[in-house]
Design a protein around this motif. Structure first.
Motif, PDB file in Angstrom:
ATOM      1  N   HIS A  87     121.099 -28.681  16.837  1.00 15.98           N
ATOM      2  CA  HIS A  87     121.943 -29.347  17.833  1.00 15.98           C
ATOM      3  C   HIS A  87     123.256 -28.602  18.065  1.00 15.98           C
ATOM      4  O   HIS A  87     124.261 -29.212  18.429  1.00 15.98           O
ATOM      5  CB  HIS A  87     122.221 -30.787  17.392  1.00 15.98           C
ATOM      6  N   ARG A  88     123.241 -27.285  17.888  1.00 11.49           N
ATOM      7  CA  ARG A  88     124.476 -26.507  18.023  1.00 11.49           C
ATOM      8  C   ARG A  88     124.877 -26.384  19.483  1.00 11.49           C
ATOM      9  O   ARG A  88     124.051 -26.429  20.392  1.00 11.49           O
ATOM     10  CB  ARG A  88     124.349 -25.140  17.365  1.00 11.49           C
ATOM     11  N   LEU A  89     126.187 -26.195  19.689  1.00 14.25           N
ATOM     12  CA  LEU A  89     126.777 -25.994  21.000  1.00 14.25           C
ATOM     13  C   LEU A  89     127.449 -24.626  21.041  1.00 14.25           C
ATOM     14  O   LEU A  89     127.844 -24.093  20.002  1.00 14.25           O
ATOM     15  CB  LEU A  89     127.841 -27.072  21.269  1.00 14.25           C
ATOM     16  N   PRO A  90     127.604 -24.032  22.218  1.00 14.03           N
ATOM     17  CA  PRO A  90     128.323 -22.757  22.305  1.00 14.03           C
ATOM     18  C   PRO A  90     129.754 -22.913  21.783  1.00 14.03           C
ATOM     19  O   PRO A  90     130.465 -23.829  22.185  1.00 14.03           O
ATOM     20  CB  PRO A  90     128.314 -22.448  23.811  1.00 14.03           C
ATOM     21  N   ARG A 274     133.864 -27.935  23.535  1.00 16.33           N
ATOM     22  CA  ARG A 274     132.838 -28.891  23.939  1.00 16.33           C
ATOM     23  C   ARG A 274     132.395 -29.724  22.743  1.00 16.33           C
ATOM     24  O   ARG A 274     132.143 -29.200  21.673  1.00 16.33           O
ATOM     25  CB  ARG A 274     131.642 -28.157  24.542  1.00 16.33           C
ATOM     26  N   ASP A 275     132.259 -31.035  22.960  1.00 15.98           N
ATOM     27  CA  ASP A 275     131.974 -31.945  21.859  1.00 15.98           C
ATOM     28  C   ASP A 275     130.558 -32.498  21.893  1.00 15.98           C
ATOM     29  O   ASP A 275     130.113 -33.114  20.930  1.00 15.98           O
ATOM     30  CB  ASP A 275     132.977 -33.110  21.873  1.00 15.98           C
ATOM     31  N   ASN A 276     129.835 -32.307  23.000  1.00 11.18           N
ATOM     32  CA  ASN A 276     128.452 -32.783  23.065  1.00 11.18           C
ATOM     33  C   ASN A 276     127.617 -31.835  23.912  1.00 11.18           C
ATOM     34  O   ASN A 276     128.133 -30.987  24.639  1.00 11.18           O
ATOM     35  CB  ASN A 276     128.370 -34.224  23.595  1.00 11.18           C
ATOM     36  N   ALA A 277     126.294 -31.970  23.804  1.00  8.10           N
ATOM     37  CA  ALA A 277     125.387 -31.050  24.498  1.00  8.10           C
ATOM     38  C   ALA A 277     125.494 -31.177  26.008  1.00  8.10           C
ATOM     39  O   ALA A 277     125.309 -30.203  26.737  1.00  8.10           O
ATOM     40  CB  ALA A 277     123.949 -31.303  24.054  1.00  8.10           C
TER      41      ALA A 277
END
Length: 447
Positions: A87-90, A274-277
């Motif tokens: 569930h990683r984000l940039p 960014r805190d969510n997908a």
């Protein structure tokens, strides 16, 4: 009668401890007081809910100690790292996650295990029998905290921890803000534009500092002293240390070029991650605060680009409790006065999501091995995990013990490499090469 490993607390450490022990074949019971008993910071009943940040920090496993800790946890089939990767984000060179999907993933994975169950309810006393891991984190309930204090005979230790606000992305003025990671760091376009940047000129910065210093703050109760962990200082505390402190800390402008005005150098820059997908929420990086809610909205809307911002969550401050681990725990993370109880996570005096989960991983393996009649030695001292656990269980000075992040200063020197800035890159690589070899050997001995 089947032996059960009881784990108090379903946060990062408790979840990882439960996963590791269950994978070794032990029956596990997680005791989680939420949602039956809530906390200041948590919003759901999910296991491994992240409340302060959505970042696991650097993922560089050659030049960064926390990146090496990531590597060790992945090599040990760690659940927390598996869910973080999923569930990683940039986030440039950092590992950031969608906190909601991450917590849901951990919860669903653990609840699906046939030899694990979750019991909702508060544990208020220290058990005298059975195998237990206390992983209640910085928000240990008052009743259990009092029981721990009564058992240890030590004055309750604490520092104050703060969380940063979260902004709705569609309320940020993108005619002012722009997307860019510092120094364009990252291998992909998404990583090179992982942060949202809000620039300030000198007058705007000075006005912001004035407002920050004058804002209404949360008052401490009588008898409490405001000791802070330096890695998570409220921004107003940093500002009180000098007007330029923030400009050389979370608001430093270096490595960034304003996409709207490339020839104009910002005096300071506020970054949001960014805190969510979905990209609908952004966390203001490094902006932990103890300002009261009304003051927060007024002050943060002074930031260019955030004049009309709406907040999904405002910042706040809470008490963070931890043991004097060097005096109370042995190298197996057991309470010396009650060796049937291990401690794990932030309550042991480590700081950070990764470090907390790592101590859970180690406690879970050590407890399960003891229950199965195949005791393990603790993690090798030259690994990141070993360096950290050796520090908190005896390497640190007990009189001045404070929460600690993993860092290369905890590692034993590498023979043949001298200190100094000139050889730092080679030295760090030597630390991580040695750590990887020792960690592989430790894991292999268990198979």
């Amino acid at each position: 009668m089947t032996q059960e490993l009881h784990i108090v607390g379903g946060g990062m450490a408790g979840s990882e401890a439960a996963w590791q022990a269950a994978q070794m074949g032990v029956t596990v019971v997680i005791h989680e007081m939420r949602p039956h008993v809530g906390t200041f910071a948590h919003q759901t009943g999910h296991l491994a809910e992240m409340v302060c940040s959505n970042s696991f920090r650097s993922d560089d496993d050659e030049q960064n100690a926390v990146g090496q800790l990531h590597w060790e946890m992945r090599a040990a089939n760690g659940l927390i790292m598996a869910m973080a990767d999923k569930h990683r984000l940039p986030a440039g060179g950092a590992l950031a996650v969608d906190r909601d999907l991450f917590a849901q993933g951990v919860t669903e994975t653990l609840r699906a295990l046939p030899n694990l169950r979750v019991e909702t309810g508060e544990i208020t006393t220290l058990p005298t029998e059975g195998h237990w891991i206390i992983a209640t984190g910085p928000l240990t309930s008052s009743a259990l905290g009092a029981a721990i204090q009564a058992e240890t005979g030590a004055e309750r230790l604490a520092f104050f921890d703060a969380i940063a606000p979260i902004v709705y992305a569609d309320t940020i003025d993108m005619n002012v803000a722009w997307m860019q990671s510092r120094y364009d760091k990252g291998e992909t376009e998404a990583e090179r534009k992982a942060y949202l940047n809000c620039p300030m000129n000198r007058d705007q910065y000075e006005a912001f500092i004035d407002a920050l210093l004058a804002a209404d703050k949360t008052e401490f109760h009588e008898g409490e002293t405001a000791g802070y962990f330096d890695g998570c200082l409220p921004i107003e505390v940093m500002a009180e240390r000098g007007r330029e402190t923030l400009r050389h800390g979370p608001m430093k402008p270096v490595g960034l070029t304003n996409a709207h005005k490339p020839d104009e150098k910002a005096w300071a820059v506020v970054q949001l991650r960014r805190d969510n997908a979905l990209g609908t929420l952004y966390n203001i990086v490094g902006f932990q605060t103890k300002m009261k809610y009304g003051a927060q909205t007024d002050v943060f809307r002074m930031i260019p680009g955030l004049e009309n911002a709406s907040f999904a969550r405002l910042g706040g401050i809470h008490r963070n409790t931890f043991l004097n681990a060097p005096t109370l725990l042995d190298d197996q993370m057991r309470l010396k006065s009650r060796p049937n109880i291990r401690f794990a996570g932030q309550v042991t005096g480590v700081e950070g999501y990764v470090e907390s989960a790592a101590m859970g991983l180690l406690a879970g393996r050590l407890a399960a091995a003891q229950m199965l009649g195949t005791p393990l030695s603790t993690a090798p001292a030259n690994t990141a995990m070993g360096a950290l656990v050796h520090h908190i269980t005896g390497g640190a000075e007990a009189k001045t013990f404070q929460p600690m992040n993993v860092n290369f200063g905890l590692f034993q020197p590498v023979d043949g490499l001298k200190g100094g800035r000139r050889g730092r890159k080679d030295r760090y690589k030597a630390y991580t090469d040695r750590a990887k070899a020792d960690w592989r050997d430790w894991l292999a001995a268990q198979s």
